[in-house]
Enzyme design. Structure first.
Site, PDB file in Angstrom:
ATOM      1  N   ASP A  11     105.750  21.071-171.769  1.00 63.10           N
ATOM      2  CA  ASP A  11     104.797  20.335-170.947  1.00 63.10           C
ATOM      3  C   ASP A  11     104.115  19.341-171.887  1.00 63.10           C
ATOM      4  O   ASP A  11     103.154  19.684-172.572  1.00 63.10           O
ATOM      5  CB  ASP A  11     103.779  21.298-170.328  1.00 63.10           C
ATOM      6  CG  ASP A  11     102.734  20.570-169.494  1.00 63.10           C
ATOM      7  OD1 ASP A  11     103.068  19.533-168.885  1.00 63.10           O
ATOM      8  OD2 ASP A  11     101.580  21.038-169.455  1.00 63.10           O
ATOM      9  N   GLU A  71     108.806  18.590-168.439  1.00 61.71           N
ATOM     10  CA  GLU A  71     108.161  18.136-167.205  1.00 61.71           C
ATOM     11  C   GLU A  71     108.048  16.620-167.222  1.00 61.71           C
ATOM     12  O   GLU A  71     107.668  16.029-168.231  1.00 61.71           O
ATOM     13  CB  GLU A  71     106.778  18.771-167.057  1.00 61.71           C
ATOM     14  CG  GLU A  71     106.130  18.441-165.721  1.00 61.71           C
ATOM     15  CD  GLU A  71     104.872  19.242-165.465  1.00 61.71           C
ATOM     16  OE1 GLU A  71     104.993  20.446-165.177  1.00 61.71           O
ATOM     17  OE2 GLU A  71     103.784  18.657-165.572  1.00 61.71           O
ATOM     18  N   ASP A 143      98.375  24.960-170.642  1.00 63.21           N
ATOM     19  CA  ASP A 143      99.490  24.128-171.105  1.00 63.21           C
ATOM     20  C   ASP A 143     100.727  24.979-171.387  1.00 63.21           C
ATOM     21  O   ASP A 143     101.847  24.578-171.073  1.00 63.21           O
ATOM     22  CB  ASP A 143      99.097  23.351-172.366  1.00 63.21           C
ATOM     23  CG  ASP A 143      97.911  22.440-172.116  1.00 63.21           C
ATOM     24  OD1 ASP A 143      98.090  21.427-171.417  1.00 63.21           O
ATOM     25  OD2 ASP A 143      96.811  22.746-172.608  1.00 63.21           O
TER      26      ASP A 143
END
Length: 164
Positions: A11, A71, A143
């Site tokens: 991420d 992502e 996160d």
């Protein structure tokens, strides 16, 4: 039993890049490791990117994933912020690609739907589901939970592709 495939989920962010590693054997997933890379805000931009590069490289060396998933970034109204996030995302894609791993990309809505069941889930819902799906992960920063969710979305997508 199937041989597990190790998946690294990322991420990306310039301030905080979450990472999560899972093993996937058929439909079974299990937690391996997770963390957050947080370069110091006081470092020059290039050094922050270098920190992301070297830390992601260290994750690859330590956990030896077979595949990676990142992502996709959402649109940001601030062009400067979007550009900087794009640089961080580039590090998240280049490092695994340089190591010879296939790198998949998933929209945030796809990741949330894979883990929570709805693409409009918030960070708290994602974190809650990660705790249920990967109980051995313990407490995860948002996160890292997001990165584990990216890895799970990739595990589901690769299983669906194999079945289709």
């Amino acid at each position: 039993m199937n041989t597990p495939i190790r998946i690294l989920g990322l991420d990306p962010g310039l301030r905080r890049t979450g990472w999560g590693v899972i093993d996937c054997a058929g439909a079974r997933i299990s937690h391996v490791a997770h963390g957050v890379i947080a370069p110091k805000d006081t470092l020059p931009f290039a050094e922050r990117l270098l920190c992301l590069f070297t830390e992601i490289e260290a994750v690859l060396t330590t956990w030896a994933p077979h595949e990676a998933a990142v992502e996709e970034t959402f649109m940001n109204s601030n062009a400067q912020s979007a550009l900087k996030l794009g640089h961080a995302r580039a590090m998240a894609m280049i490092v695994p690609a340089r190591a010879g791993l296939p790198v998949a990309e998933y929209a945030a809505t796809v990741v949330k739907k894979a883990v929570v069941g709805t693409g409009g889930a918030d960070k708290a819902q994602v974190g809650w589901m990660i705790a249920r799906l990967l109980p051995t992960a313990g407490k995860t920063a948002s996160d890292a939970a997001d990165a584990l969710a990216v890895a799970i979305a990739h595990a589901h997508a690769r299983t669906a592709r194999r079945v289709a």
